[in-house]
Structure formats: structure tokens, C-alpha cells
Design a protein around this motif. Structure first.
Motif, PDB file in Angstrom:
ATOM      1  N   THR A   1      -9.157 -10.599   0.937  1.00  0.00           N
ATOM      2  CA  THR A   1      -7.890  -9.868   0.928  1.00  0.00           C
ATOM      3  C   THR A   1      -6.843 -10.704   1.664  1.00  0.00           C
ATOM      4  O   THR A   1      -7.191 -11.594   2.442  1.00  0.00           O
ATOM      5  CB  THR A   1      -8.030  -8.503   1.637  1.00  0.00           C
TER       6      THR A   1
ATOM      7  N   THR B   1     -10.253  -5.738  -7.848  1.00  0.00           N
ATOM      8  CA  THR B   1     -10.155  -4.292  -7.666  1.00  0.00           C
ATOM      9  C   THR B   1      -8.737  -3.872  -7.315  1.00  0.00           C
ATOM     10  O   THR B   1      -7.995  -4.615  -6.664  1.00  0.00           O
ATOM     11  CB  THR B   1     -11.121  -3.807  -6.561  1.00  0.00           C
ATOM     12  N   ASP B   2      -8.369  -2.690  -7.764  1.00  0.00           N
ATOM     13  CA  ASP B   2      -7.061  -2.117  -7.442  1.00  0.00           C
ATOM     14  C   ASP B   2      -7.067  -0.664  -7.899  1.00  0.00           C
ATOM     15  O   ASP B   2      -8.041  -0.180  -8.488  1.00  0.00           O
ATOM     16  CB  ASP B   2      -5.938  -2.886  -8.127  1.00  0.00           C
ATOM     17  N   SER B   3      -5.984   0.025  -7.630  1.00  0.00           N
ATOM     18  CA  SER B   3      -5.823   1.408  -8.093  1.00  0.00           C
ATOM     19  C   SER B   3      -4.379   1.608  -8.523  1.00  0.00           C
ATOM     20  O   SER B   3      -3.495   0.806  -8.187  1.00  0.00           O
ATOM     21  CB  SER B   3      -6.186   2.404  -6.989  1.00  0.00           C
ATOM     22  N   PHE B   4      -4.148   2.682  -9.280  1.00  0.00           N
ATOM     23  CA  PHE B   4      -2.777   2.997  -9.686  1.00  0.00           C
ATOM     24  C   PHE B   4      -2.620   4.513  -9.751  1.00  0.00           C
ATOM     25  O   PHE B   4      -3.581   5.239  -9.987  1.00  0.00           O
ATOM     26  CB  PHE B   4      -2.424   2.354 -11.036  1.00  0.00           C
TER      27      PHE B   4
ATOM     28  N   ASP C   1      -7.326   3.923  -0.821  1.00  0.00           N
ATOM     29  CA  ASP C   1      -8.136   2.941  -1.541  1.00  0.00           C
ATOM     30  C   ASP C   1      -9.354   2.505  -0.733  1.00  0.00           C
ATOM     31  O   ASP C   1     -10.448   2.346  -1.266  1.00  0.00           O
ATOM     32  CB  ASP C   1      -7.292   1.711  -1.888  1.00  0.00           C
TER      33      ASP C   1
ATOM     34  N   HIS D   1      -9.084   4.380  -9.778  1.00  0.00           N
ATOM     35  CA  HIS D   1      -9.609   3.215  -9.056  1.00  0.00           C
ATOM     36  C   HIS D   1     -10.489   2.409 -10.011  1.00  0.00           C
ATOM     37  O   HIS D   1     -11.356   2.966 -10.685  1.00  0.00           O
ATOM     38  CB  HIS D   1     -10.428   3.665  -7.852  1.00  0.00           C
TER      39      HIS D   1
ATOM     40  N   GLY E   1      -9.012  -8.159  -3.579  1.00  0.00           N
ATOM     41  CA  GLY E   1      -8.202  -6.948  -3.557  1.00  0.00           C
ATOM     42  C   GLY E   1      -7.021  -7.120  -2.624  1.00  0.00           C
ATOM     43  O   GLY E   1      -6.871  -8.158  -1.963  1.00  0.00           O
ATOM     44  N   ASP E   2      -6.182  -6.094  -2.528  1.00  0.00           N
ATOM     45  CA  ASP E   2      -5.031  -6.189  -1.638  1.00  0.00           C
ATOM     46  C   ASP E   2      -5.424  -5.757  -0.223  1.00  0.00           C
ATOM     47  O   ASP E   2      -6.604  -5.520   0.071  1.00  0.00           O
ATOM     48  CB  ASP E   2      -3.852  -5.381  -2.186  1.00  0.00           C
TER      49      ASP E   2
ATOM     50  N   TYR F   1      -8.014  -2.979   1.103  1.00  0.00           N
ATOM     51  CA  TYR F   1      -9.469  -3.121   1.039  1.00  0.00           C
ATOM     52  C   TYR F   1     -10.034  -3.907   2.219  1.00  0.00           C
ATOM     53  O   TYR F   1     -11.226  -4.209   2.238  1.00  0.00           O
ATOM     54  CB  TYR F   1      -9.863  -3.791  -0.286  1.00  0.00           C
TER      55      TYR F   1
ATOM     56  N   THR G   1       4.223   1.530  -3.612  1.00  0.00           N
ATOM     57  CA  THR G   1       4.862   0.618  -4.561  1.00  0.00           C
ATOM     58  C   THR G   1       6.135   1.225  -5.132  1.00  0.00           C
ATOM     59  O   THR G   1       7.175   0.568  -5.237  1.00  0.00           O
ATOM     60  CB  THR G   1       3.898   0.271  -5.700  1.00  0.00           C
TER      61      THR G   1
ATOM     62  N   ARG H   1      -5.253   9.324  -8.473  1.00  0.00           N
ATOM     63  CA  ARG H   1      -5.300   7.865  -8.464  1.00  0.00           C
ATOM     64  C   ARG H   1      -6.514   7.414  -9.260  1.00  0.00           C
ATOM     65  O   ARG H   1      -7.591   7.994  -9.161  1.00  0.00           O
ATOM     66  CB  ARG H   1      -5.391   7.308  -7.037  1.00  0.00           C
TER      67      ARG H   1
END
Length: 249
Positions: free
Chosen positions: A220, A114-117, A180, A155, A198-199, A202, A144, A153
Motif C-alpha cells: 500500500t 483490491t478496492d471498493s466502490f 475497507d 468490495h 491496495g490503497d 488496506y 472520493t 459498498r
């Protein structure tokens, strides 16, 4: 798979699901409409064009007009094709849902990632006067890129697919200010019997309760404590072993 087999496979797949239930999502045509070019062909041509990395309808049509006339002998003019495509536009959402369900079954043993941008509509000072998508977009910060922006965003939670990009199973769009972790809390009750990577965003304080209740292990990176310059050896080992396991599963 060569392009001919891919085209045939897409057409047969579309015909199967369109005739079963997707027809209900397309707009009805008048009694005198020319249907010699079928809805299934309209959808197939569009999907084939997207898979062939065409990003605009005009590009998809021009490629078909030049190279696929033997396969689509009743292909109408560009304007007529766009009109037909608009009439079946509501078919694509349930079609995508069907594809995702089949991929989920096929890749049931793979872990989730999982991630988002961010999708930046206006950046820095211009974000204060931005008017695009005001019903959804708002102001947020992208760590970032180290910038403030107006936008949204995206997700994503996807199944790991060895040697390729993850296959998305859940996709959501929120305002740029939504964290997130907050969005993950909304979708997490739907996730069971798997591992999710995830990072640090999360990390949740109730992770152990979730693991017991849903058999969902959220992995994580370990956060350094305030004033801590280096991770303890066991914490570093946990990160290395966990993420190398995700890479080799």
C-alpha cells in the motif's frame, strides 16, 4: 474470435458443465413440458447477450429473435423465454464459481488488486429517510466523491490481467458504513502465497506477521505522518517501484 465462434464456445461450455452437475440447480419441468428449446440454449443465449453488452432480458431476446433464429430455431416467445430463464436462474451462481476457479488456475502467477466502490441509493439529506434495501444498506461517507450517502459498498479482489480489467475472484457487498480495512480482515485469511496491491485503507499494523504466516505481501502507499508535508525519498521510491512492478508483471 468472431461472434460465431464465441457463441459456439459458450454453448459447448454450458453443455459440458450443465450435463455434469449444473442441472441439479434448475427447477424441474412437468412431464408434458415442451423442452425442444433446451435449458442449455436458454443459458447460452442469456450469456451471449450479456457478453454482447445487452443489459436487459428484453434486449437480449429481441436481438436473438432478429439475428439468431438460424442458430435457435426453437426459440419460444418472449414471455415463455423469460419463464424458462427464471427456472434456471439458480444455475448462474455455481456457473460463475466454476468460471472463477478456472480463471484462478489460469492466472495463478498474477498478483491481486483490491478496492471498493459505493452504490449510492440516496445522498446527502435524503439518506435519513431512505428505505431501499434497509436489511443491508446504511449511511456512510464516500471520501472520493466527498458526500454522505445511504447505500452499500462493493468490495472486490481480482487477479491482474495485463491489458484488461482484473478478473474478480472475491466479490462482497456490505453496508456503506463498513470500512475497507474491516472487510479486508474478514477475507484476508483466505489469501496465500501472493502479493496484493491496495490503497491506504488496506494498511494493517500486523502486515509483517501476515507476510510470514501466509506468504502474503500487502503493498500500500506510505502514509505521511501528522505534520509531514512531503514523503521521505526512500518512501517515495518504495511507492514508485512497487506499483510500477505491478504494472509490468
Amino acid at each position: 474470435m468472431n461472434w460465431q465462434n464465441r457463441l459456439i464456445t459458450i454453448y459447448l461450455y454450458v453443455c459440458k458443465h450443465y450435463q455434469q452437475n449444473l442441472w441439479a440447480y434448475s427447477q424441474r419441468m412437468s412431464n408434458h413440458a415442451d423442452l425442444s428449446f433446451s435449458d442449455e440454449e436458454v443459458i447460452t443465449l442469456f450469456l451471449f447477450g450479456v457478453m454482447d453488452k445487452h443489459r436487459e432480458i428484453k434486449g437480449i431476446y429481441e436481438y436473438a429473435d432478429r439475428h439468431l433464429r438460424d442458430w435457435f430455431p426453437r426459440l419460444p416467445g418472449y414471455v415463455a423465454y423469460v419463464q424458462r430463464l427464471n427456472r434456471v436462474a439458480d444455475v448462474f451462481a455455481p456457473l460463475l464459481a466454476l468460471i472463477q476457479q478456472e480463471q484462478e488456475t489460469r492466472n495463478a502467477g498474477q498478483v491481486w488488486l483490491t478496492d471498493s466502490f459505493p452504490v449510492i441509493l440516496a445522498r446527502q439529506g435524503r439518506r435519513f429517510n431512505a428505505c431501499v434495501a434497509k436489511q443491508l444498506a446504511d449511511s456512510g461517507y464516500c471520501s472520493t466523491k466527498k458526500l454522505y450517502y445511504h447505500g452499500v459498498r462493493v468490495h472486490i479482489i481480482g487477479r491482474r490481467q495485463p491489458g484488461s480489467l482484473p478478473i474478480p475472484e472475491y466479490i462482497g457487498v456490505t453496508g456503506a458504513s463498513d470500512h475497507d480495512g474491516k472487510i479486508f480482515d474478514q477475507i484476508r485469511p483466505q489469501l496465500y502465497n501472493n502479493e496484493l496491491y491496495g490503497d491506504k485503507a488496506y494498511q494493517r499494523p500486523d502486515a509483517e506477521c501476515i507476510r510470514r504466516a501466509q506468504n502474503l505481501t500487502v503493498l500500500t502507499p506510505v502514509k505521511k505522518q501528522k505534520g509531514q508535508h512531503h514523503l521521505e525519498p526512500q518512501d517515495q521510491w518504495f511507492i514508485d517501484s512497487s506499483f510500477s512492478r505491478a504494472a509490468t508483471d
